[in-house]
Write a protein that holds these residues in place. Structure first.
Motif, PDB file in Angstrom:
ATOM      1  N   ASP A  95       0.865  -1.187   0.000  1.00  0.00           N
ATOM      2  CA  ASP A  95       0.000   0.000   0.000  1.00  0.00           C
ATOM      3  C   ASP A  95       0.898   1.231   0.000  1.00  0.00           C
ATOM      4  N   LYS A  96       0.686   2.116  -0.951  1.00  0.00           N
ATOM      5  CA  LYS A  96       1.564   3.296  -1.059  1.00  0.00           C
ATOM      6  C   LYS A  96       1.535   4.152   0.201  1.00  0.00           C
ATOM      7  N   ASP A  97       0.427   4.107   0.943  1.00  0.00           N
ATOM      8  CA  ASP A  97       0.316   4.912   2.162  1.00  0.00           C
ATOM      9  C   ASP A  97       0.860   4.200   3.392  1.00  0.00           C
ATOM     10  N   LYS A  98       1.242   2.937   3.254  1.00  0.00           N
ATOM     11  CA  LYS A  98       1.743   2.184   4.414  1.00  0.00           C
ATOM     12  C   LYS A  98       3.092   1.554   4.062  1.00  0.00           C
ATOM     13  N   PRO A  99       4.152   2.356   4.151  1.00  0.00           N
ATOM     14  CA  PRO A  99       5.466   1.859   3.717  1.00  0.00           C
ATOM     15  C   PRO A  99       5.997   0.691   4.550  1.00  0.00           C
ATOM     16  N   ASN A 100       5.489   0.519   5.769  1.00  0.00           N
ATOM     17  CA  ASN A 100       6.001  -0.585   6.596  1.00  0.00           C
ATOM     18  C   ASN A 100       5.186  -1.871   6.421  1.00  0.00           C
ATOM     19  N   LYS A 101       4.230  -1.847   5.483  1.00  0.00           N
ATOM     20  CA  LYS A 101       3.418  -3.040   5.225  1.00  0.00           C
ATOM     21  C   LYS A 101       4.132  -3.909   4.183  1.00  0.00           C
ATOM     22  N   ILE A 102       4.309  -5.173   4.554  1.00  0.00           N
ATOM     23  CA  ILE A 102       5.078  -6.091   3.711  1.00  0.00           C
ATOM     24  C   ILE A 102       4.186  -6.672   2.612  1.00  0.00           C
ATOM     25  N   GLY A 103       4.718  -6.720   1.414  1.00  0.00           N
ATOM     26  CA  GLY A 103       4.004  -7.378   0.317  1.00  0.00           C
ATOM     27  C   GLY A 103       4.401  -8.844   0.246  1.00  0.00           C
ATOM     28  N   MET A 104       3.416  -9.709   0.078  1.00  0.00           N
ATOM     29  CA  MET A 104       3.723 -11.140  -0.039  1.00  0.00           C
ATOM     30  C   MET A 104       2.683 -11.816  -0.930  1.00  0.00           C
ATOM     31  N   ARG A 105       3.129 -12.766  -1.707  1.00  0.00           N
ATOM     32  CA  ARG A 105       2.218 -13.612  -2.475  1.00  0.00           C
ATOM     33  C   ARG A 105       2.679 -15.038  -2.273  1.00  0.00           C
ATOM     34  N   LEU A 106       1.744 -15.858  -1.813  1.00  0.00           N
ATOM     35  CA  LEU A 106       2.063 -17.250  -1.495  1.00  0.00           C
ATOM     36  C   LEU A 106       1.075 -18.113  -2.260  1.00  0.00           C
ATOM     37  N   GLN A 107       1.592 -18.961  -3.106  1.00  0.00           N
ATOM     38  CA  GLN A 107       0.684 -19.789  -3.912  1.00  0.00           C
ATOM     39  C   GLN A 107       1.114 -21.247  -3.845  1.00  0.00           C
ATOM     40  N   GLN A 108       0.141 -22.124  -3.631  1.00  0.00           N
ATOM     41  CA  GLN A 108       0.413 -23.553  -3.741  1.00  0.00           C
ATOM     42  C   GLN A 108      -0.380 -24.096  -4.907  1.00  0.00           C
ATOM     43  N   SER A 109       0.346 -24.713  -5.828  1.00  0.00           N
ATOM     44  CA  SER A 109      -0.314 -25.332  -6.979  1.00  0.00           C
ATOM     45  C   SER A 109      -0.425 -26.823  -6.690  1.00  0.00           C
ATOM     46  N   GLN A 110      -1.631 -27.367  -6.776  1.00  0.00           N
ATOM     47  CA  GLN A 110      -1.817 -28.807  -6.506  1.00  0.00           C
ATOM     48  C   GLN A 110      -2.096 -29.589  -7.792  1.00  0.00           C
ATOM     49  N   VAL A 111      -2.845 -28.974  -8.697  1.00  0.00           N
ATOM     50  CA  VAL A 111      -3.046 -29.568 -10.017  1.00  0.00           C
ATOM     51  C   VAL A 111      -2.905 -28.432 -11.027  1.00  0.00           C
ATOM     52  N   PHE A 112      -2.023 -28.633 -12.011  1.00  0.00           N
ATOM     53  CA  PHE A 112      -1.863 -27.611 -13.038  1.00  0.00           C
ATOM     54  C   PHE A 112      -1.975 -28.280 -14.409  1.00  0.00           C
ATOM     55  N   ALA A 113      -2.839 -27.756 -15.254  1.00  0.00           N
ATOM     56  CA  ALA A 113      -3.103 -28.319 -16.582  1.00  0.00           C
ATOM     57  C   ALA A 113      -3.421 -29.801 -16.497  1.00  0.00           C
ATOM     58  N   GLY A 114      -4.173 -30.171 -15.463  1.00  0.00           N
ATOM     59  CA  GLY A 114      -4.628 -31.552 -15.308  1.00  0.00           C
ATOM     60  C   GLY A 114      -3.609 -32.478 -14.672  1.00  0.00           C
ATOM     61  N   ILE A 115      -2.410 -31.968 -14.403  1.00  0.00           N
ATOM     62  CA  ILE A 115      -1.351 -32.833 -13.856  1.00  0.00           C
ATOM     63  C   ILE A 115      -1.043 -32.400 -12.423  1.00  0.00           C
ATOM     64  N   LYS A 116      -0.835 -33.389 -11.552  1.00  0.00           N
ATOM     65  CA  LYS A 116      -0.538 -33.109 -10.141  1.00  0.00           C
ATOM     66  C   LYS A 116       0.751 -32.304 -10.040  1.00  0.00           C
ATOM     67  N   SER A 117       0.726 -31.232  -9.295  1.00  0.00           N
ATOM     68  CA  SER A 117       1.954 -30.443  -9.126  1.00  0.00           C
ATOM     69  C   SER A 117       2.321 -30.390  -7.656  1.00  0.00           C
ATOM     70  N   ASP A 118       3.538 -29.967  -7.392  1.00  0.00           N
ATOM     71  CA  ASP A 118       4.088 -30.176  -6.055  1.00  0.00           C
ATOM     72  C   ASP A 118       4.987 -29.030  -5.613  1.00  0.00           C
ATOM     73  N   TYR A 119       4.513 -27.817  -5.777  1.00  0.00           N
ATOM     74  CA  TYR A 119       5.374 -26.705  -5.354  1.00  0.00           C
ATOM     75  C   TYR A 119       4.574 -25.563  -4.741  1.00  0.00           C
ATOM     76  N   VAL A 120       5.309 -24.784  -3.956  1.00  0.00           N
ATOM     77  CA  VAL A 120       4.772 -23.555  -3.379  1.00  0.00           C
ATOM     78  C   VAL A 120       5.599 -22.407  -3.942  1.00  0.00           C
ATOM     79  N   VAL A 121       4.935 -21.350  -4.374  1.00  0.00           N
ATOM     80  CA  VAL A 121       5.641 -20.174  -4.881  1.00  0.00           C
ATOM     81  C   VAL A 121       5.522 -19.067  -3.838  1.00  0.00           C
ATOM     82  N   LEU A 122       6.666 -18.520  -3.441  1.00  0.00           N
ATOM     83  CA  LEU A 122       6.664 -17.425  -2.473  1.00  0.00           C
ATOM     84  C   LEU A 122       7.312 -16.195  -3.097  1.00  0.00           C
ATOM     85  N   GLU A 123       6.599 -15.072  -3.017  1.00  0.00           N
ATOM     86  CA  GLU A 123       7.207 -13.771  -3.335  1.00  0.00           C
ATOM     87  C   GLU A 123       7.087 -12.971  -2.052  1.00  0.00           C
TER      88      GLU A 123
END
Lengths: 211, 210
Positions: A95-123
């Motif tokens: 948030d532009k008004d909250k400089p001390n607020k941390i940005g994070m994106r956490l995604q777990q993919s379990q099935v991708f394009a019909g195939i079982k997947s096994d990873y977590v993506v962290l930004e």
């Protein structure tokens, strides 16, 4: 009358065969086990991180998106262009008004394009995507497709501010120019805690989660 | 026997000509421009400062390249790229009373196999002399650094400003020397909204889209 009955039978058979030929595919709902075990975040709650010299940063999960169970209708002549995609995502927004607020994106993919997947993506806090193993709902080290710009090591236990945490994954951004770009060297993730702490770069300032 | 050389030359020429093929370049896709700069032609967008001053821009011209054919590589010739362009602009190119100029020139270059493409939105706004080159990074706008001396960019997910909530904000900062030259040190762009505000330099007067 005889013709009408025959016609009706024919119509019924046609309808049944069409229905029988339609092919459905059931996609499961996102399984929250790993998120609950490793990242038990509640939406809208402040998770504070404080450095030894008193600088405070805050992580707030603003949005959660988990795939609900759904069904794909492939029709009577399946082309199978649509495939199951099952994933869960948590987002902490900058948030532009909250400089001390941390940005994070956490995604777990379990099935991708019909195939079982096994990873977590962290930004986290401006980092690039960090791909971690998530096999059998257990968070592990760097995924085989993860960037070579970071490495991981697992601590059986780690003492922080007088407390002991078990099963801690330390992510180290090994590429110095990338560490300088995002201002981050290490991230610590503890089972049951989520992000436990992180170390800035080049200042090496350590921030630890306030309990 | 005396015609052998001529026949051979003719055959080589025919073989080279046979290698010439054309390739169809697609028409300009305006989805990126629509995403970041959803301006409609003929509509006036007003910007108001806190002390009541007003500036406005009106997009009056749009040009998009159509589907066209180019020649593929000739033997020994130069390999061509598809150049696909889209442009939206005001008719003025300097500030005229309260009217301010904006030129958005989106260039997409694709190689012949569609395996590599480069794209950038060249933006010239208000008092800017040379364009800043912006790249579309999904939820972020990026700068092509080698072409953007004096500019830096920071992206935010959310911002509540001027009583409006915006998503995916690009906060462009223009450094002192360049800011001094063009009299502006900030441009704010939001996804789905276009330019939402800017700040004059050195007065620090902020204008916000009405």
């Amino acid at each position: 009358m005889k013709h009408a009955v025959l016609y009706l039978i024919l119509l019924t058979i046609t309808a049944i065969s069409f229905t029988a030929c339609r092919q459905h595919e059931d996609c499961p709902a996102f399984d929250e086990t790993l998120f609950n075990d490793w990242f038990p975040y509640e939406t809208g709650v402040d998770y504070s991180f404080v450095s030894s010299d008193g600088i405070r940063e805050v992580l707030v999960i603003d949005e959660k998106d988990f795939t609900k169970a759904y069904s794909i209708d492939h029709g009577t002549k399946p082309t199978y262009t649509a495939k199951c995609d099952v994933h869960g995502e948590m987002r902490a927004l900058t948030d532009k008004d909250k400089p001390n607020k941390i940005g994070m994106r956490l995604q777990q993919s379990q099935v991708f394009a019909g195939i079982k997947s096994d990873y977590v993506v962290l930004e986290f806090r401006g980092s690039k995507q960090i791909l971690l193993n998530a096999t059998e709902n257990t968070l592990g080290g760097r995924h085989e497709r993860g960037s070579t710009q970071f490495s991981t090591q697992e601590h059986h236990s780690l003492d922080v501010n007088g407390m002991t945490y078990n099963t801690v994954i330390q992510i180290t951004i090994t590429d110095e120019s990338e560490a300088a770009r995002c201002g981050l060297k290490d991230i610590y993730i503890a089972k049951g805690q989520g992000i436990l702490g992180y170390r800035s770069f080049p200042g090496q300032r350590e921030y630890w989660k306030e309990q | 026997m005396k015609y052998t050389g001529a026949i051979l030359t003719l055959m080589i020429t025919m073989a080279i000509s046979a290698c010439d093929r054309t390739r169809t370049c697609p028409a300009f896709d305006d989805s990126t421009l629509n995403t970041w700069f959803p301006y409609e032609t003929g509509v006036t967008y007003k910007f108001i400062s806190s002390d009541g001053r007003q500036e406005m821009l009106t997009i009056e011209q749009e040009n998009y390249s159509q589907e066209h054919e180019i020649e593929k590589k000739r033997l020994g010739g130069k390999e061509h790229w598809c150049e696909i362009n889209g442009e939206r602009k005001t008719l003025i190119d300097s500030v005229v009373q309260e009217q301010i100029p904006l030129k958005l020139f989106h260039v997409v270059e694709q190689d012949l196999n569609n395996s590599y493409s480069m794209a950038g939105i060249n933006m010239t706004f208000r008092t800017m002399v040379k364009p800043v080159i912006l790249g579309d990074g999904g939820d972020k706008l990026t700068l092509a650094y080698s072409y953007n001396n004096g500019y830096s960019i920071e992206n935010f997910d959310v911002w509540n400003v001027n009583n409006r909530n915006y998503r995916n904000i690009a906060d462009i900062t223009i450094r002192d020397e360049e800011a001094n030259k063009i009299g502006m040190d900030k441009i704010y762009i939001a996804k789905g909204a276009g330019i939402i505000g800017y700040r004059t330099y050195p007065e620090g007067r902020e204008y916000w889209q009405e």
